[in-house]
Design an enzyme around this catalytic site. Structure first.
Site, PDB file in Angstrom:
ATOM      1  N   ARG A   1       1.080  -6.351  12.830  1.00  0.00           N
ATOM      2  CA  ARG A   1       0.834  -5.960  13.816  1.00  0.00           C
ATOM      3  C   ARG A   1       0.480  -6.962  14.699  1.00  0.00           C
ATOM      4  O   ARG A   1       0.960  -6.537  15.864  1.00  0.00           O
ATOM      5  CB  ARG A   1      -0.715  -4.873  13.164  1.00  0.00           C
ATOM      6  CG  ARG A   1      -0.367  -3.553  12.371  1.00  0.00           C
ATOM      7  CD  ARG A   1      -2.218  -3.358  12.000  1.00  0.00           C
ATOM      8  NE  ARG A   1      -1.464  -1.785  11.300  1.00  0.00           N
ATOM      9  CZ  ARG A   1      -2.607  -1.026  11.486  1.00  0.00           C
ATOM     10  NH1 ARG A   1      -4.065  -1.331  11.810  1.00  0.00           N
ATOM     11  NH2 ARG A   1      -2.053   0.061  10.410  1.00  0.00           N
TER      12      ARG A   1
ATOM     13  N   ARG B   1       2.452   1.049  10.191  1.00  0.00           N
ATOM     14  CA  ARG B   1       1.746   1.957   8.619  1.00  0.00           C
ATOM     15  C   ARG B   1       2.744   1.541   8.367  1.00  0.00           C
ATOM     16  O   ARG B   1       4.156   2.183   8.170  1.00  0.00           O
ATOM     17  CB  ARG B   1       1.919   3.034   9.046  1.00  0.00           C
ATOM     18  CG  ARG B   1       0.468   3.527   8.497  1.00  0.00           C
ATOM     19  CD  ARG B   1       0.045   5.257   8.391  1.00  0.00           C
ATOM     20  NE  ARG B   1      -1.089   5.162   9.441  1.00  0.00           N
ATOM     21  CZ  ARG B   1      -2.558   4.458   9.281  1.00  0.00           C
ATOM     22  NH1 ARG B   1      -2.519   4.180   8.067  1.00  0.00           N
ATOM     23  NH2 ARG B   1      -3.272   4.508  10.047  1.00  0.00           N
TER      24      ARG B   1
ATOM     25  N   SER C   1     -10.025  -6.258   9.816  1.00  0.00           N
ATOM     26  CA  SER C   1     -11.647  -5.889   9.850  1.00  0.00           C
ATOM     27  C   SER C   1     -11.627  -7.305   9.083  1.00  0.00           C
ATOM     28  O   SER C   1     -11.552  -7.772   8.107  1.00  0.00           O
ATOM     29  CB  SER C   1     -11.123  -4.725   9.061  1.00  0.00           C
ATOM     30  OG  SER C   1     -12.219  -4.295   8.733  1.00  0.00           O
TER      31      SER C   1
ATOM     32  N   ARG D   1       0.627  -0.929  -0.528  1.00  0.00           N
ATOM     33  CA  ARG D   1      -0.279   0.184   0.316  1.00  0.00           C
ATOM     34  C   ARG D   1       0.619   1.288   0.000  1.00  0.00           C
ATOM     35  O   ARG D   1       1.765   1.414   0.747  1.00  0.00           O
ATOM     36  CB  ARG D   1      -0.894  -0.405   0.620  1.00  0.00           C
ATOM     37  CG  ARG D   1      -2.069  -1.034   0.760  1.00  0.00           C
ATOM     38  CD  ARG D   1      -3.229  -0.978   2.577  1.00  0.00           C
ATOM     39  NE  ARG D   1      -3.649  -2.082   2.368  1.00  0.00           N
ATOM     40  CZ  ARG D   1      -5.004  -2.614   3.267  1.00  0.00           C
ATOM     41  NH1 ARG D   1      -5.181  -1.487   3.958  1.00  0.00           N
ATOM     42  NH2 ARG D   1      -5.028  -3.755   2.802  1.00  0.00           N
TER      43      ARG D   1
END
Length: 428
Positions: free
Chosen positions: A392, A277, A353, A262
């Site tokens: 993470r 991140r 998520s 990303r």
RNA sequence: GGAGAGGUGGCUGAGCGGUUGAAAGCGCCUGACUCGAAAUCAGGUAAGUGGGCAAUCCCUGCUUCGGGGGUUCGAAUCCCCCCCUCUCCGCCA
């Protein structure tokens, strides 16, 4: 993609849905107008085609009898020109309609709370207690630096900011986590392991909703219509692109490990340290294809499966139902986030998520199922959830399991995979 | 990267300019026969998108034979471009 028919049949519902996600509603009427126009032109074109087909048959018939057909042929040719003109207009309207429809996000489910920001998310439950430290806990970047297992400097040398090099026992931890998660999902949660490419065609990203709207988040290969995946939801969902599945095969559950990429455009200055991140990260993903009436149940299954990993690792976490305004997934109709306790942030940080995308991706990617002979085809529901984000999770393990002397104790569940008890500076 | 072969319905495989949405076989479904099953016989069996209708029944139009464009009154069939698969050669972890 949402069902364009909704813009005509129930525009208010669609407008309300868009509003709840913080978007403009004018496009709903625009879509309705275009769709009506499209329908009218289709009818006109179809009628002319019917006549043309009929007359062409006549020509054939006349010719086979050796009669003159030149007048009819000329007439039919003219008709062909009119059809071409109408079809051209039709193509233009269709592409206009598509370009609008492709940028409309999914409609939230009825029971998703209305809200504008993360403050209105609903915290469903917390599992486990954040550890009380008898010393000042360090951030995982400090721990990794001191133990010389996380080498940010060397990573920057190779690739610039927001990359990492894992060394020694931390690199081993990553491998162990991947195996631990996938083993659990395949052996206990009914998923089939898939390993797929990370480089995909642009149409593949269209199917799951990353394109066209989120091109700025993805790395594109220069000179080719290919992208590095931003999540392996893209590959797992598009495995069945264009297929009609057998109802008896559903639900289909896939899990897999992949590198994800990303750009993190617009995140400058946020979470710059450590593993939170980054541009390249590792993820174990779960994807489910099921019948519409089963998708709520399957969403719960994803949540439970992701939660089981955190519980297995002994990491405290929080489960939240995302409100309409904070639902990050463009394709999602309902999303839950699992957030792990991160001592250095003194807060919970997202590690998974889980979303029900209902028929939104299925419509884009044309993934359908058939109940039985004579029954029509219907769109499947697709769901996805991280199970979990590896980087993470590693950060969470490092911080939550740190010792006063700076070493990191390995969670019991990973001992068999690793064969050592502490992550320290040594190599074995 | 070079040379050749090929991509047709759930599968195998015909068709190579007209009534072919597509022969035949296999598979699958329904019915008959049977106490039941097998075998046999009869019928059915792609998707998308419109219209008619109270109707998920039914009737009906259009589109689709890897994708896109072209020729033609008419294309699965002819021409051009692209993609994919297979075989051989080259290169390579």
């Amino acid at each position: 993609m949402i069902d364009i028919k909704l813009a005509v049949s129930d525009p208010d519902r669609l407008k309300k849905a868009l509003e709840s996600r913080g978007l403009q509603t004018a496009i709903v009427d625009e879509m309705a107008t275009l769709d009506q126009k499209r329908k009218k032109l289709v009818q006109e074109s179809d009628e002319l085609k019917r006549l043309r087909n009929e007359q062409s048959k006549q020509v054939g018939l006349l010719k086979s009898k050796g009669e003159d057909a030149s007048e009819l042929m000329a007439k039919t040719k003219q008709m062909g020109e009119r059809i071409a003109a109408i079809d051209q207009e039709l193509d233009q309207i269709k592409s206009e309609l598509d370009s609008i429809a492709l940028t409309v996000p999914n409609i939230p489910e009825e029971d998703v709370p209305y809200g504008k920001s993360d403050a209105e998310n609903i915290h469903v439950k917390t599992v486990g207690q954040p550890r009380v430290f008898e010393f000042e806990p360090k951030g995982h970047w400090d721990l990794g630096d001191t133990l010389d297992v996380l080498d940010n400097t060397r990573a920057a040398k190779l690739s610039g900011a927001r990359f990492n090099v894992f060394k020694g026992k931390l690199a081993a931890l990553q491998r162990a986590l991947i195996s631990y998660m996938i083993d659990m999902h395949t052996k206990e949660h009914g998923f089939k392991e898939i390993f797929a490419p990370v480089l995909v065609l642009d149409k593949t990203c269209l199917g799951t909703g990353q394109l066209p709207k989120f091109a700025q988040d993805m790395y594109k290969i220069e000179g080719e219509d290919m992208y590095l995946i931003s999540t392996n939801e893209i590959t797992l969902v598009n495995m069945h692109q264009g297929e009609i599945l057998k109802a008896s095969d559903l639900p289909i559950r896939y899990t897999g490990f992949a590198l994800c990429f990303r750009k993190e455009a617009g995140a400058a200055g946020r979470d710059t340290r450590g593993l939170i991140r980054v541009h390249q990260f590792e993820k174990v993903e779960m994807v489910t294809f099921c019948k519409p009436e089963e998708s709520s149940k399957e969403l719960q299954h994803l949540i439970d499966s992701a939660g089981a990993v955190l519980e297995g690792l002994g990491l405290p976490y929080r489960l939240s139902l995302m409100c309409t305004g904070d639902m990050s997934g463009f394709s999602a109709a309902k999303s839950y986030d699992l957030e792990v306790w991160m001592p250095s942030y003194n807060a919970y940080v997202e590690v998974s998520s889980c979303s029900n995308c209902t028929d939104f991706q299925a419509r884009r990617a044309q993934i359908r199922f058939k109940e039985g002979q004579g029954e029509g085809t219907k769109f499947v529901h697709t769901l996805n959830g991280s199970g979990l984000a590896i980087g993470r999770t590693m950060a969470a393990i490092m911080e939550n399991y740190q010792e006063k002397d700076g070493r990191i104790r390995v969670p019991d569940a990973l001992r068999n995979y690793l064969g050592f008890e502490f992550i320290d500076g040594s190599n074995k």
